[in-house]
Design an enzyme around this catalytic site. Structure first.
Site, PDB file in Angstrom:
ATOM      1  CE  LYS A 196      -3.941   2.148   2.350  1.00  0.00           C
ATOM      2  NZ  LYS A 196      -4.868   2.046   3.489  1.00  0.00           N
ATOM      3  NE  ARG A 206      -6.529  10.020   2.889  1.00  0.00           N
ATOM      4  CZ  ARG A 206      -5.330  10.500   2.563  1.00  0.00           C
ATOM      5  NH1 ARG A 206      -5.141  11.810   2.490  1.00  0.00           N
ATOM      6  NH2 ARG A 206      -4.315   9.682   2.337  1.00  0.00           N
ATOM      7  NE  ARG A 217      -3.932   7.681   6.758  1.00  0.00           N
ATOM      8  CZ  ARG A 217      -5.139   7.808   6.193  1.00  0.00           C
ATOM      9  NH1 ARG A 217      -5.295   7.578   4.897  1.00  0.00           N
ATOM     10  NH2 ARG A 217      -6.191   8.154   6.907  1.00  0.00           N
ATOM     11  CD  GLU A 233       5.842  -4.037   4.162  1.00  0.00           C
ATOM     12  OE1 GLU A 233       5.265  -4.915   4.837  1.00  0.00           O
ATOM     13  OE2 GLU A 233       6.214  -2.953   4.639  1.00  0.00           O
ATOM     14  CE  LYS A 248      -6.606   1.627  -0.957  1.00  0.00           C
ATOM     15  NZ  LYS A 248      -7.400   1.587   0.295  1.00  0.00           N
ATOM     16  CB  SER A 274     -11.298   6.967  -4.334  1.00  0.00           C
ATOM     17  OG  SER A 274     -10.087   7.465  -3.770  1.00  0.00           O
TER      18      SER A 274
END
Length: 323
Positions: A196, A206, A217, A233, A248, A274
Site C-alpha cells: 500500500k 478521504r 501517512r 512486504e 494498492k 477512488s
C-alpha cells in the site's frame, strides 16, 4: 512475398478475437467496496466519486443484494461513524457501524458472497491515522496491533469471511491471525493490504469516509518509488499467515502488480482506487473518453498484470457489460 507473417488474421472478426483472447475479465473477479454511514437516513452522494454513496444500513443491504445478483465476487465494507476518538473505539464496539453492518449483510446474504471488512482504524480515529498515536504524535506500531487484534475478532464475530488489514503496521497479519485462531475463528481469512503506497490518488476516498487526517501517512505507507520493498512486504505477510495479498493503488503500479503476481504463492488482489475512478468519471463526463471502453480497459489492464481479483467501484456496472 513480404509480409510472410500476418498476425492480423486473428483479429479479423469478433469471434476470432474472442477465441484467442489471452486475458479474461469476469464478474466473479470483481469486488465492490461499499460505505455505510452511522445515523444516515438516506444515501449520501460522494461529490468526488459520482455514482458512489455513503449508504444507510437499509440501502447497503439492498445494494449488496443487487451486487450479488449481478455476479460480483465479493463486497468490501467500510464504516463511517458519527463519533470518533483517539483510539478508534468504534472499530471494536460490537454496536459500531461497521460491525452492525457486517451482521446485517451476513444475515441477509449468508455465504452467497464473500463478505470482507476493512480492518483499519483511520475511519474511527479523530486524528485520521491508521493507528493510535504515541506521546510525540507518531503512530505507535505495537500499540496499534493490540487494537487490530480486538477489531479483527469483532469483525469475525460480526460475520466477515475475510478481513482486510490495510494500516501497513509491521506484524499486523501475524497478530490478527493469532487473535482469530485464539478466539476460535480459524476459518476467517486475511486479505492483507501488503503493498500500500502513500499515493495522491486516495483523495476522493478521504471524502468518502469523512477522514479527519491532517498531514500524511508516509511513515507507514510505502514510498511510490520503491519496488523491492513491496516484495519484502508480501513475503512477510505470507509468512505471517495471509490468505491473499493486495496491491494498492493498482493503475499507477501495474509493474508492482506484475511482480507481486509472479512472487506470491497466494491469490493477488488489486484495488482500483477512488482517484483512479474519479479521473475516468471526470474525463468521461467531459466527453473526452468513451466511458465504458475506458473502464473495461482499465480493469483488463489489472487482470493482464496479474490480479486474480479487483476491488472496483465499477464492479456492478462492469458486470452487466461482461459475457
Amino acid at each position: 512475398m513480404f509480409p510472410e507473417h500476418r498476425p492480423r488474421r486473428l483479429r479479423t472478426t469478433t469471434a476470432l478475437r474472442r477465441l484467442v483472447s489471452e486475458t479474461t475479465l469476469r464478474p466473479r473477479q470483481l469486488i465492490l467496496p461499499m460505505f455505510v454511514a452511522e445515523g444516515a437516513d438516506a444515501p449520501r452522494p460522494i461529490s468526488s466519486m459520482p455514482g458512489v454513496v455513503q449508504h444507510t444500513r437499509d440501502s447497503l443491504r439492498k445494494a449488496a443484494v443487487d451486487a450479488v445478483r449481478a455476479g460480483v465476487g465479493g463486497l468490501m465494507i467500510f464504516g463511517v461513524p458519527q463519533r470518533r476518538d483517539a483510539v478508534g473505539s468504534g472499530a471494536v464496539d460490537e454496536n459500531g457501524i461497521l460491525n452492525v453492518a457486517l451482521r446485517d449483510l451476513r444475515a441477509e446474504l449468508g455465504d452467497e458472497t464473500v463478505l470482507m471488512a476493512d480492518t483499519c482504524l483511520d475511519e474511527f480515529t479523530d486524528h485520521g491515522h491508521c493507528g493510535v498515536l504515541d506521546a510525540s504524535g507518531g503512530v505507535d506500531n505495537d500499540a496499534t496491533l493490540k487494537v487490530y487484534a480486538d477489531m479483527a475478532v469483532a469483525q469475525a464475530e460480526a460475520g466477515a469471511h475475510l478481513l482486510g488489514p490495510s494500516g501497513m503496521m509491521d506484524g499486523q497479519v501475524g497478530v490478527i491471525r493469532h487473535a482469530l485462531d485464539e478466539s476460535g475463528h480459524t476459518d476467517t481469512g486475511i486479505l492483507a493490504y501488503s503493498v500500500k503506497y502513500a499515493s495522491a490518488f486516495y483523495g476522493p476516498f478521504r471524502e468518502a469516509v469523512d477522514s479527519q487526517l491532517t498531514g500524511d501517512r508516509k511513515t507507514y505507507q510505502q514510498d511510490p518509488g520503491n519496488a523491492r520493498e513491496a516484495l519484502r512486504e508480501i513475503e512477510l505477510d505470507v509468512a505471517e499467515g495471509a490468505d491473499a495479498i493486495m496491491v494498492k493503488p493498482a493503475l499507477s503500479y501495474l509493474d508492482i502488480l506484475r511482480a507481486a503476481a509472479e512472487a506470491s504463492p497466494v491469490p493477488v488482489a488489486a484495488y482500483n482506487i477512488s482517484g483512479e475512478y474519479a479521473m475516468v468519471e471526470a474525463a468521461a463526463a467531459n466527453g473526452w473518453l468513451d466511458r465504458q471502453r475506458t473502464i473495461l480497459e482499465v480493469l483488463t489492464s489489472m487482470r493482464r498484470a496479474g490480479a486474480d481479483m479487483i476491488l472496483t467501484y465499477w464492479a456492478v456496472e462492469a458486470s452487466s457489460w461482461l459475457d
